[in-house]
Design a protein around this motif. Structure first.
Motif, mmCIF file in Angstrom:
data_model
loop_
_atom_site.group_PDB
_atom_site.id
_atom_site.type_symbol
_atom_site.label_atom_id
_atom_site.label_comp_id
_atom_site.label_asym_id
_atom_site.label_seq_id
_atom_site.Cartn_x
_atom_site.Cartn_y
_atom_site.Cartn_z
ATOM 1 N N ARG A 195 -12.015 -12.376 12.457
ATOM 2 C CA ARG A 195 -11.880 -13.122 11.196
ATOM 3 C C ARG A 195 -10.956 -12.404 10.209
ATOM 4 N N LYS A 226 -9.303 -22.361 15.506
ATOM 5 C CA LYS A 226 -9.933 -21.264 14.752
ATOM 6 C C LYS A 226 -11.410 -21.120 15.084
ATOM 7 N N GLU A 282 -13.679 -18.454 13.112
ATOM 8 C CA GLU A 282 -15.140 -18.374 13.206
ATOM 9 C C GLU A 282 -15.570 -18.149 14.652
ATOM 10 N N ASN A 321 -7.342 -15.524 9.381
ATOM 11 C CA ASN A 321 -8.153 -16.045 8.290
ATOM 12 C C ASN A 321 -8.955 -17.282 8.704
ATOM 13 N N ASP A 322 -10.252 -17.246 8.405
ATOM 14 C CA ASP A 322 -11.151 -18.378 8.701
ATOM 15 C C ASP A 322 -11.497 -18.543 10.186
#
Ligand code: COD
Length: 159
Positions: free
Chosen positions: A105, A82, A112, A109-110
């Motif tokens: 993002r 991620k 970065e 989800n999450d």
């Protein structure tokens, strides 16, 4: 921890390589992920880009060079990562990069994005400007790794 450095890398430049060297010192595994996009005309095939990057990165032990197609977030999911790294050169990069970071993002989800400011030595270097210079017979030797330079010369100068 692993990180993905995604891009077109058509071809990889010393600016890209500087980012790779810096992240390879901070992360356990760095995935250099080359977009395989049939809709975008590229100078080098994906296989050629992989060969050039592998050669340029042979001294780094924690680099994996892979091609992906489709969404970057889907590739990221497939390797359970991620975190993306992107390079920022001038302020003109910022707008596009922030939009991509926010969208990625939203899509995953999450997810970065880590931004590294380019090395000042290479902040004016881009793959497209390299191709333009060599197409008019200019010397790009100081801006790309050795194999990229050889292959650029054979594509443009020995026609
Ligand atoms: N110094 C430092 N960094 C540099 C330099 C330099 N001289 N030159 C380029 N960089 C950085 C760029 O800013 C970028 O961060 C990275 O190196 C790669 O650059 P490019 O030009 O090779 O790659 P891009 O910008 O064409 O890559 C775009 C992607 C392939 C990542 C993007 O289009 C993508 O993810 N496509 C897949 C489809 C998708 O998921 N789309 C939705 C995105 S929100």
């Amino acid at each position: 921890m692993k990180i993905i450095y995604p891009g077109s890398f058509d071809p990889i430049t010393l600016g890209h390589l500087d980012i790779i060297e810096r992240v390879s010192k901070k992360f356990d595994e760095v995935y250099i992920a080359i977009l395989n996009n049939n809709q975008k005309k590229s100078l080098f095939t994906v296989e050629e880009r992989i060969e050039i990057i592998k050669d340029a990165c042979k001294s780094f032990k924690n680099i994996k060079v892979v091609a992906f197609s489709g969404l970057l977030v889907d590739f990221a999911k497939s390797i359970d990562c991620k975190l993306i790294v992107r390079g920022l050169r001038e302020v003109s990069d910022y707008e596009k990069e922030v939009q991509m970071a926010l969208m990625n993002r939203e899509l995953y989800n999450d997810m970065e994005t880590l931004f590294l400011v380019s090395n000042a030595k290479y902040s004016f270097v881009s793959s497209s400007i390299i191709k333009e210079i060599i197409s008019f017979g200019g010397n790009v030797e100081n801006f790309v790794p050795e194999l990229a330079y050889k292959m650029l010369k054979s594509k443009y100068l020995h026609k």
